[in-house]
Design a protein around this motif. Structure first.
Motif, PDB file in Angstrom:
ATOM      1  N   ASP A  59      40.234  28.470  37.275  1.00  0.00           N
ATOM      2  CA  ASP A  59      39.633  27.914  38.495  1.00  0.00           C
ATOM      3  C   ASP A  59      38.401  28.725  38.907  1.00  0.00           C
ATOM      4  OD1 ASP A  59      41.588  26.015  38.608  1.00  0.00           O
ATOM      5  OD2 ASP A  59      42.718  26.932  40.251  1.00  0.00           O
ATOM      6  N   VAL A  60      38.544  30.052  38.862  1.00  0.00           N
ATOM      7  CA  VAL A  60      37.419  30.918  39.245  1.00  0.00           C
ATOM      8  C   VAL A  60      36.267  30.740  38.254  1.00  0.00           C
ATOM      9  CG1 VAL A  60      36.680  33.324  39.484  1.00  0.00           C
ATOM     10  CG2 VAL A  60      38.846  32.593  40.478  1.00  0.00           C
TER      11      VAL A  60
ATOM     12  N   ALA B 262      49.437  23.949  35.834  1.00  0.00           N
ATOM     13  CA  ALA B 262      49.585  24.508  37.185  1.00  0.00           C
ATOM     14  C   ALA B 262      49.577  23.396  38.231  1.00  0.00           C
ATOM     15  CB  ALA B 262      48.465  25.510  37.461  1.00  0.00           C
TER      16      ALA B 262
ATOM     17  N   GLU C  65      31.411  28.226  47.108  1.00  0.00           N
ATOM     18  CA  GLU C  65      30.714  26.957  46.857  1.00  0.00           C
ATOM     19  C   GLU C  65      29.966  26.430  48.069  1.00  0.00           C
ATOM     20  OE1 GLU C  65      32.478  25.057  43.020  1.00  0.00           O
ATOM     21  OE2 GLU C  65      33.638  24.415  44.749  1.00  0.00           O
TER      22      GLU C  65
ATOM     23  N   ALA D  62      34.438  27.575  38.949  1.00  0.00           N
ATOM     24  CA  ALA D  62      33.621  27.709  40.160  1.00  0.00           C
ATOM     25  C   ALA D  62      32.371  28.535  39.868  1.00  0.00           C
ATOM     26  CB  ALA D  62      34.439  28.359  41.269  1.00  0.00           C
ATOM     27  N   LEU D  63      32.534  29.586  39.075  1.00  0.00           N
ATOM     28  CA  LEU D  63      31.382  30.421  38.709  1.00  0.00           C
ATOM     29  C   LEU D  63      30.340  29.595  37.967  1.00  0.00           C
ATOM     30  CD1 LEU D  63      29.893  33.110  38.396  1.00  0.00           C
ATOM     31  CD2 LEU D  63      31.348  33.610  36.423  1.00  0.00           C
TER      32      LEU D  63
ATOM     33  N   ILE E  75      37.062  30.222  46.477  1.00  0.00           N
ATOM     34  CA  ILE E  75      36.179  29.284  45.771  1.00  0.00           C
ATOM     35  C   ILE E  75      35.412  28.434  46.791  1.00  0.00           C
ATOM     36  CG2 ILE E  75      36.184  27.226  44.303  1.00  0.00           C
ATOM     37  CD1 ILE E  75      38.400  28.566  42.652  1.00  0.00           C
TER      38      ILE E  75
ATOM     39  N   LEU F 243      44.524  30.361  37.569  1.00  0.00           N
ATOM     40  CA  LEU F 243      43.686  30.941  38.631  1.00  0.00           C
ATOM     41  C   LEU F 243      42.366  31.417  38.044  1.00  0.00           C
ATOM     42  CD1 LEU F 243      46.288  33.086  40.620  1.00  0.00           C
ATOM     43  CD2 LEU F 243      45.357  30.871  41.226  1.00  0.00           C
ATOM     44  N   HIS F 244      42.460  32.080  36.892  1.00  0.00           N
ATOM     45  CA  HIS F 244      41.230  32.540  36.242  1.00  0.00           C
ATOM     46  C   HIS F 244      40.365  31.357  35.832  1.00  0.00           C
ATOM     47  CE1 HIS F 244      38.884  33.943  32.658  1.00  0.00           C
ATOM     48  NE2 HIS F 244      38.395  34.648  33.658  1.00  0.00           N
TER      49      HIS F 244
ATOM     50  N   PHE G 283      40.404  38.363  37.537  1.00  0.00           N
ATOM     51  CA  PHE G 283      41.478  37.428  37.208  1.00  0.00           C
ATOM     52  C   PHE G 283      41.782  37.370  35.714  1.00  0.00           C
ATOM     53  CE2 PHE G 283      43.120  35.510  40.977  1.00  0.00           C
ATOM     54  CZ  PHE G 283      42.173  35.822  41.935  1.00  0.00           C
TER      55      PHE G 283
ATOM     56  N   LEU H 127      31.886  35.665  42.560  1.00  0.00           N
ATOM     57  CA  LEU H 127      32.675  34.921  41.561  1.00  0.00           C
ATOM     58  C   LEU H 127      32.642  35.620  40.205  1.00  0.00           C
ATOM     59  CD1 LEU H 127      31.816  31.201  42.397  1.00  0.00           C
ATOM     60  CD2 LEU H 127      34.012  32.328  42.676  1.00  0.00           C
TER      61      LEU H 127
ATOM     62  N   ARG I  59      50.431  29.447  34.852  1.00  0.00           N
ATOM     63  CA  ARG I  59      50.030  29.458  36.265  1.00  0.00           C
ATOM     64  C   ARG I  59      49.084  30.595  36.631  1.00  0.00           C
ATOM     65  NH1 ARG I  59      54.589  26.938  40.259  1.00  0.00           N
ATOM     66  NH2 ARG I  59      52.817  26.595  41.615  1.00  0.00           N
TER      67      ARG I  59
END
Lengths: 271, 204
Positions: free
Chosen positions: A247-248, A212, B93, A251-252, B89, A244-245, B112, B105, A240
């Motif tokens: 990335d989330v 991506a 954060e 972050a989680l 995000i 996104l998943h 997602f 999240l 792509r």
């Protein structure tokens, strides 16, 4: 604006990877077979470098063709400089051809201080410094062409010309087409490396997130418009939305770690 | 198993560091348009939430987490890859309320995993011109809200301006998605019929 993203701790990916490809010319053999590798002279090199820092991927995609002010020695030095700056060099059949041609070309040009090329050409077969995808995909058995694997995985390759056309293009002075072709091969090799790494580590994010990011890099760089096939390819269309998943999820993981740290600090403060 | 299609739009503000307080991204508004089938009938549900200067910034974060507690079958976004997801995000954060951020999240992580469609892909992807230009070119009424207008609405507690803007955005995104598809005549007719009803206005 993109937030800083870090790969989840359980994933394994090298910080910097260089995929490269050489195009060469060689005198014809009487029987029309592929000329022995020592007779080949490099005329073009494509480089696709990917770096992961803090979970963000950045790219440097370039190609050099021997013409005008660019000599063979410049091409060899550039390869050495780029190889020295990464953790892993990946190629397609580089162990049997590209690395050997580079090393011999360096000696022919009396360039003896190129440590990265020397290390690359002498990299052990089962070590991690040189990831020769032709060996890895065939499990060190009978090799197939790069195009066969790319077609199977959904990566575009040789969209305009192929390696067999390079000699004729060189004779015709079509250096720009050679430059684009060698760059395309380097990017295809890099994409295949992402696919291999994700498959080997059994971690989808190792292919979705760099792919991506590669698409965004190509879209944002007008000079790479000829690589647009990579943005529209089958593998990219699959990667792509899933990136996104990833990335989330990354972050989680970071926010959950922060939450644990805050809980620990509160518990310590009240103890 | 939910069969809903949800359109999501968000607005955020970057707040610079002040003294010992680090910079953060505030989620100041979110809107969702849900298209669902219930008992064989097509229906729409429009909801929005906003947070302004006197509110707890975690309120919209928690609202979004609650709204996504049951993940939809399909999520529609506009420029999800380089606008919506990175901003969410960044919000999580930099949030002072880590529990609310982690909860949002966690719900987004489930969302997602389902089908996510970037409507902008049909209009040039990252190379697309602005949302309002594309909406206008496709005959969809949409008035953009500038960053300055958003900051002013946040500063003055003007929830209505934020929610109405985001509601208009999800409706326009939905209609752009319908326009990019074939065989959607019945959905287009149902949408146009619903748009003309009071239900298509967001409530404060």
């Amino acid at each position: 604006m993109r937030a800083s993203l870090r790969l989840p701790d359980h994933t394994r990916a090298p910080g910097a990877v260089l995929a490269y490809d050489l195009e060469t010319i060689a005198p014809q053999t009487p029987d029309g077979s592929f000329p022995p590798w020592p007779t080949h002279m490099p005329v073009a090199a494509g480089f696709a470098e990917a770096r992961s820092r803090g979970g963000e991927w950045t790219f440097d995609i370039a190609a050099l063709v021997v013409s005008g002010d660019t000599q063979e020695a410049d091409l060899i030095r550039e390869a050495d400089r780029r190889m020295a700056a990464v953790d892993v060099v990946t190629s397609y059949n580089g162990r049997q051809f590209d690395a050997l041609v580079l090393r011999l070309a360096a000696q022919r040009a009396r360039l003896w201080n190129l440590k990265a090329i020397a290390d690359h050409a002498a990299a052990p077969r089962f070590g991690g410094e040189h990831a020769d995808l032709a060996d890895q995909y065939s499990s060190f058995g009978r090799k197939v062409g790069l195009a066969d694997l790319c077609n199977a995985v959904g990566i575009p390759v040789k969209t305009d010309v192929s390696g067999g056309d390079v000699a004729a293009l060189w004779e015709a002075g079509e250096t720009e087409r050679i430059r684009r072709y060698v760059m395309e091969d380097a990017v295809a090799t890099m994409c295949l490396h992402f696919a291999w790494t994700a498959s080997r580590a059994a971690t989808e994010a190792l292919v979705t997130r760099p792919m991506a990011a590669l698409a965004r890099h190509i879209e944002a760089t007008p000079d790479l418009a000829h690589l647009s096939a990579f943005v529209d390819c089958e593998l990219m269309r699959w990667c792509r939305p899933r990136a996104l998943h990833a990335d989330v999820a990354a972050a989680l993981e970071r926010v959950t770690a922060r939450l644990r740290r805050e809980e620990d600090e509160r518990a310590f403060a009240t103890a | 198993m939910p069969t809903d299609t949800v359109v999501l739009a968000t607005s955020w503000i970057h707040q610079f560091a002040l003294g010992e307080r680090p910079a953060r991204t505030l989620l100041v508004g979110a809107a969702m348009l849900t298209c669902h089938y219930r008992f064989g009938r097509l229906g729409f549900d429009l909801t929005a939430h906003s947070t302004t200067v006197t509110d707890d910034p975690a309120e919209t974060i928690s609202w979004l987490a609650d709204a996504f507690h049951i993940p939809p079958e399909r999520l529609l976004l506009w420029r999800g890859e380089d606008i919506v997801v990175p901003s969410l995000i960044a919000v999580a954060e930099t949030a002072r309320d880590t529990i609310a951020a982690a909860r949002m999240l966690r719900e987004l992580d489930m969302v997602f995993k389902a089908e996510v469609i970037d409507v902008a892909d049909a209009y040039g992807g990252t190379g697309a011109t602005s949302f309002d230009a594309i909406a206008h070119a496709n005959g969809i009424p949409f008035v953009p809200m500038t960053r300055a207008d958003l900051a002013e609405a946040h500063r003055t507690g003007h929830h209505g301006a934020i929610r109405e803007h985001l509601a208009a955005r999800v409706k326009a995104t939905w209609r752009l998605w319908l326009k990019s598809r074939e065989d959607c005549e019945s959905l287009v007719a149902a949408t146009e019929a619903w748009i003309s009803t009071p239900d298509a206005q967001v409530r404060l």
